[in-house]
Enzyme design. Structure first.
Site, PDB file in Angstrom:
ATOM      1  N   ARG A   1       0.826  -1.207   0.000  1.00 28.04           N
ATOM      2  CA  ARG A   1       0.000   0.000   0.000  1.00 28.04           C
ATOM      3  C   ARG A   1       0.862   1.259   0.000  1.00 28.04           C
ATOM      4  O   ARG A   1       0.541   2.227  -0.704  1.00 28.04           O
ATOM      5  CB  ARG A   1      -0.942  -0.012   1.211  1.00 28.04           C
ATOM      6  CG  ARG A   1      -2.107  -0.975   1.035  1.00 28.04           C
ATOM      7  CD  ARG A   1      -3.006  -1.075   2.262  1.00 28.04           C
ATOM      8  NE  ARG A   1      -4.162  -1.913   1.961  1.00 28.04           N
ATOM      9  CZ  ARG A   1      -5.081  -2.290   2.845  1.00 28.04           C
ATOM     10  NH1 ARG A   1      -4.967  -1.895   4.113  1.00 28.04           N
ATOM     11  NH2 ARG A   1      -6.101  -3.036   2.481  1.00 28.04           N
TER      12      ARG A   1
ATOM     13  N   TYR B   1      -5.688  -1.042  -6.629  1.00 29.04           N
ATOM     14  CA  TYR B   1      -4.698  -1.922  -6.016  1.00 29.04           C
ATOM     15  C   TYR B   1      -4.767  -1.969  -4.499  1.00 29.04           C
ATOM     16  O   TYR B   1      -5.020  -0.959  -3.841  1.00 29.04           O
ATOM     17  CB  TYR B   1      -3.299  -1.411  -6.359  1.00 29.04           C
ATOM     18  CG  TYR B   1      -2.668  -2.010  -7.584  1.00 29.04           C
ATOM     19  CD1 TYR B   1      -2.978  -3.285  -8.031  1.00 29.04           C
ATOM     20  CD2 TYR B   1      -1.718  -1.292  -8.296  1.00 29.04           C
ATOM     21  CE1 TYR B   1      -2.383  -3.813  -9.154  1.00 29.04           C
ATOM     22  CE2 TYR B   1      -1.102  -1.815  -9.419  1.00 29.04           C
ATOM     23  CZ  TYR B   1      -1.439  -3.079  -9.841  1.00 29.04           C
ATOM     24  OH  TYR B   1      -0.840  -3.583 -10.939  1.00 29.04           O
ATOM     25  N   GLU B   2      -4.457  -3.156  -3.950  1.00 27.89           N
ATOM     26  CA  GLU B   2      -4.260  -3.365  -2.507  1.00 27.89           C
ATOM     27  C   GLU B   2      -5.435  -2.883  -1.673  1.00 27.89           C
ATOM     28  O   GLU B   2      -5.267  -2.321  -0.600  1.00 27.89           O
ATOM     29  CB  GLU B   2      -2.965  -2.666  -2.038  1.00 27.89           C
ATOM     30  CG  GLU B   2      -1.741  -2.953  -2.869  1.00 27.89           C
ATOM     31  CD  GLU B   2      -1.504  -4.443  -3.102  1.00 27.89           C
ATOM     32  OE1 GLU B   2      -1.966  -5.254  -2.281  1.00 27.89           O
ATOM     33  OE2 GLU B   2      -0.886  -4.801  -4.106  1.00 27.89           O
ATOM     34  N   GLY B   3      -6.626  -3.123  -2.195  1.00 25.62           N
ATOM     35  CA  GLY B   3      -7.835  -2.626  -1.556  1.00 25.62           C
ATOM     36  C   GLY B   3      -8.225  -1.314  -2.180  1.00 25.62           C
ATOM     37  O   GLY B   3      -7.445  -0.355  -2.178  1.00 25.62           O
TER      38      GLY B   3
ATOM     39  N   GLN C   1      -9.772   1.520   1.717  1.00 29.71           N
ATOM     40  CA  GLN C   1      -8.839   2.326   2.512  1.00 29.71           C
ATOM     41  C   GLN C   1      -9.603   3.245   3.457  1.00 29.71           C
ATOM     42  O   GLN C   1      -9.231   3.407   4.631  1.00 29.71           O
ATOM     43  CB  GLN C   1      -7.937   3.165   1.596  1.00 29.71           C
ATOM     44  CG  GLN C   1      -7.168   2.400   0.550  1.00 29.71           C
ATOM     45  CD  GLN C   1      -6.297   1.305   1.119  1.00 29.71           C
ATOM     46  OE1 GLN C   1      -5.591   1.514   2.103  1.00 29.71           O
ATOM     47  NE2 GLN C   1      -6.355   0.130   0.519  1.00 29.71           N
TER      48      GLN C   1
END
Length: 595
Positions: free
Chosen positions: A295, A438-440, A445
């Site tokens: 992240r 990406y990455e959540g 977030q």
């Protein structure tokens, strides 16, 4: 079309003048890391970025990766550039010396990775993903696993991936179906399919070490029943040599909107041999070592795209002659450079202020990451980890969200030329789009920040962040940046009131209060955080001018950019605050069938 030029002067300003990087390195026990060493390393990284991988950026976009019979061939030049990267020792720069690394502060990699992602996002994902694999094995692996896998991951001979999501579950990993059956020798047989695996298959390294989430037999339902496994593409023998293939195959690669030069794979595990990392059913917690590392990397990607879009559109705006400006630049010509027009300046300054402010935010995250990893005082480590818990979703979510707007503005400065491939702006626009996913996704977030962290802790986790900003404001309440400090302090106070209000509404029965407010809360705190960063930058610029400098134009540019940010972008918090205060009824009133 302009070529990428590493912004070394801006990076040095952020590290050394805004954040006092040499003193930071002393505090974490890296006394050998001084301003001269950092400058030399960044200059070499800039050469590699500008000369080796930036020319491959358009190549990767045009050619893409090619899949055939389970094998992936990367675009022309990618493999050779990777070989040079490994030969130069770059993968091991922040890695432990015990495993062949150079042991330098990880924060230095935050600056280096900006250069690499700016030059070529798709290529840079291949080596940077390995860093997360190394950190995860270091944190949770056994001594034997570290001895087998780390040295070659650190050197770059092997690469690493994270294998989380599956076709039916997306980010809801509690639904994953990949199975892990125990073998008699203590290993596990991994069976299932994973999708969206970046760099999951390629021709750059001899082996690929996959970190895979899977379920053990009789594991609890949901995320509490997930375990983490090391699954190499090729079996590693006891002596470290490579053996036979391991039942891992690439079923296909995705045809994507952007980052064409990076292979986004469907990976099939057919009884592949895997090795448990950490305790059974604790895999999701252990994988967050990799996820949080990634992240922060995605935040750098978002900021890097803003920097490149700004460079390209600025060069164009200075050269493009079109229409007369109110203040004539070329009085003897029928038109002026478009940089003289107010709305073009609005778009350029928006990019510049977010790219440069975002850089400071990313560097702050890098410094806290160093402290979390290297401090000997437990209180310092705890404080750093708490700050990172708040700053990571802000950096990832906010910077990637505004990156889409900034790169769009870069494209808009070029007008019709921005829409044409040869100028490179449309690639920046396409490539940065994935960073918000990406990455959540950025909604995840926002929910992580507001719901799972701040409100779940009763606001305690936010207190160090609020205190950091209050301390800065108290130090500079009078003097050159007093007007900025007044606004930052007011927003910091309002943030606490907004937080309390959302919590009260949720406790009083408004079921969707958190979900409805979360995204605007993320954007509000993001603009506040960058105001804090720009306050720091403005103070550093004032100090430099007061002390006398041969670089007056540089520091005056920083002050003008700070003024633009406070006058033109920070007021956006007003709208976000109004939306946060609004009831969730307008979102949830309409029945699904009525859409």
């Amino acid at each position: 079309m302009s070529d990428y030029k590493a912004p070394l002067r801006d990076i040095a300003f952020s590290l050394n003048e805004v954040l006092d990087y040499p003193r930071h390195c002393e505090k974490i026990g890296a006394d050998e890391v001084n301003e001269e060493l950092v400058s030399a390393i960044l200059e070499e990284a800039a050469k590699f970025a500008e000369q080796e991988i930036a020319p491959l950026n358009a190549v990767g976009d045009h050619e893409g990766c090619h899949w055939e019979d389970g094998a992936v061939k990367t675009p022309r030049g990618f493999k050779e550039a990777y070989g040079q990267f490994v030969e130069g020792g770059w993968p091991g720069l922040p890695m432990p010396e015990e495993y062949g690394g150079q042991g330098l502060p990880g924060s230095l990699n935050f600056a280096i990775n900006e250069l690499l992602f700016s030059a070529n996002h798709a290529w840079t994902m291949y080596p940077t993903l390995s860093g997360g694999a190394v950190e995860t094995i270091l944190a949770h692996g056994t001594a034997q696993q570290k001895n087998i896998f780390l040295e070659k991951l650190v050197s770059g001979q092997w690469s690493g991936t994270m294998c989380l999501t599956e076709a039916h579950c997306g980010s809801d990993l509690g639904l994953l179906r990949t199975k892990a059956a125990p073998n008699d020798d203590g290993s596990y047989s991994i069976t299932g399919s994973k999708i969206f695996i970046s760099a999951g298959e390629h021709d750059l390294t001899d082996n690929i070490i996959h970190l895979v989430l899977a379920r053990l037999p009789d594991a609890p339902d949901g995320v509490k029943g997930i375990s983490l496994f090391i699954v190499p593409k090729i079996i590693v023998n006891d002596d470290g040599s490579l053996g036979e293939g391991n039942g891992v195959s690439c079923g296909s690669i995705e045809e994507k909107m952007g980052i064409h030069g990076n292979a986004t794979c469907v990976l099939n595990f057919d009884g592949a041999r895997g090795f448990l990392i950490g305790e059974p059913n604790k895999g999701m917690a252990n994988m967050f070592t990799f996820i949080n590392e990634s992240r922060l990397g995605v935040a750098i990607q978002g900021q890097a795209h803003m920097q490149v879009a700004y460079q390209k559109s600025l060069a164009y705006a200075k050269e493009r002659i079109q229409m007369r400006a109110s203040k004539r630049v070329l009085p003897d010509q029928p038109a002026d450079p478009i940089i003289a027009h107010p709305d073009v300046r609005r778009m350029l300054l928006m990019q510049k202020s977010l790219a440069e402010g975002g850089r400071i935010l990313n560097h702050i995250c890098g410094l806290y990451s160093d402290i979390a990893h290297r401090a000997t005082d437990q209180e310092e480590k705890d404080h750093a980890n708490t700050m990172l818990a708040v700053l990571t979703p802000i950096a990832k979510g906010f910077l990637t969200e505004v990156s889409m707007e900034a790169t769009q503005n870069g494209l808009q400065v070029l007008g019709g030329h921005g829409f044409i491939r040869e100028w490179g702006l449309e690639q920046e626009y396409r490539d940065t789009r994935i960073t918000a996913i990406y990455e959540g996704t950025n909604t995840i977030q926002a929910l992580d920040l507001l719901g799972r962290k701040i409100l779940a802790s009763g606001g305690k986790i936010l207190e160090p962040f609020v205190a950091e900003i209050n301390t800065f404001c108290a130090e500079h309440r009078t003097g050159e940046i007093a007007s900025y400090v007044e606004r930052v302090e007011a927003l910091n106070n309002e943030l606490q009131a907004l937080t309390a209000s959302i919590g009260e509404r949720a406790m009083n029965g408004e079921a969707d209060a958190v979900g409805a407010a979360a995204f605007d809360y993320l954007m509000y705190i993001g603009y506040l955080t960058l105001a804090w960063c720009w306050g720091k930058a403005a103070m550093a610029a004032h100090n430099a001018l007061a002390n006398g400098t041969d670089d007056q134009a540089f520091y005056e540019s920083k002050l003008a950019t700070a003024e633009f940010y406070f006058e033109r972008l920070l007021p956006r918090t007003t709208v976000h605050a109004m939306t946060i205060k609004a009831s969730s009824d307008s979102l949830m009133k309409l029945e699904s069938s009525a859409f």
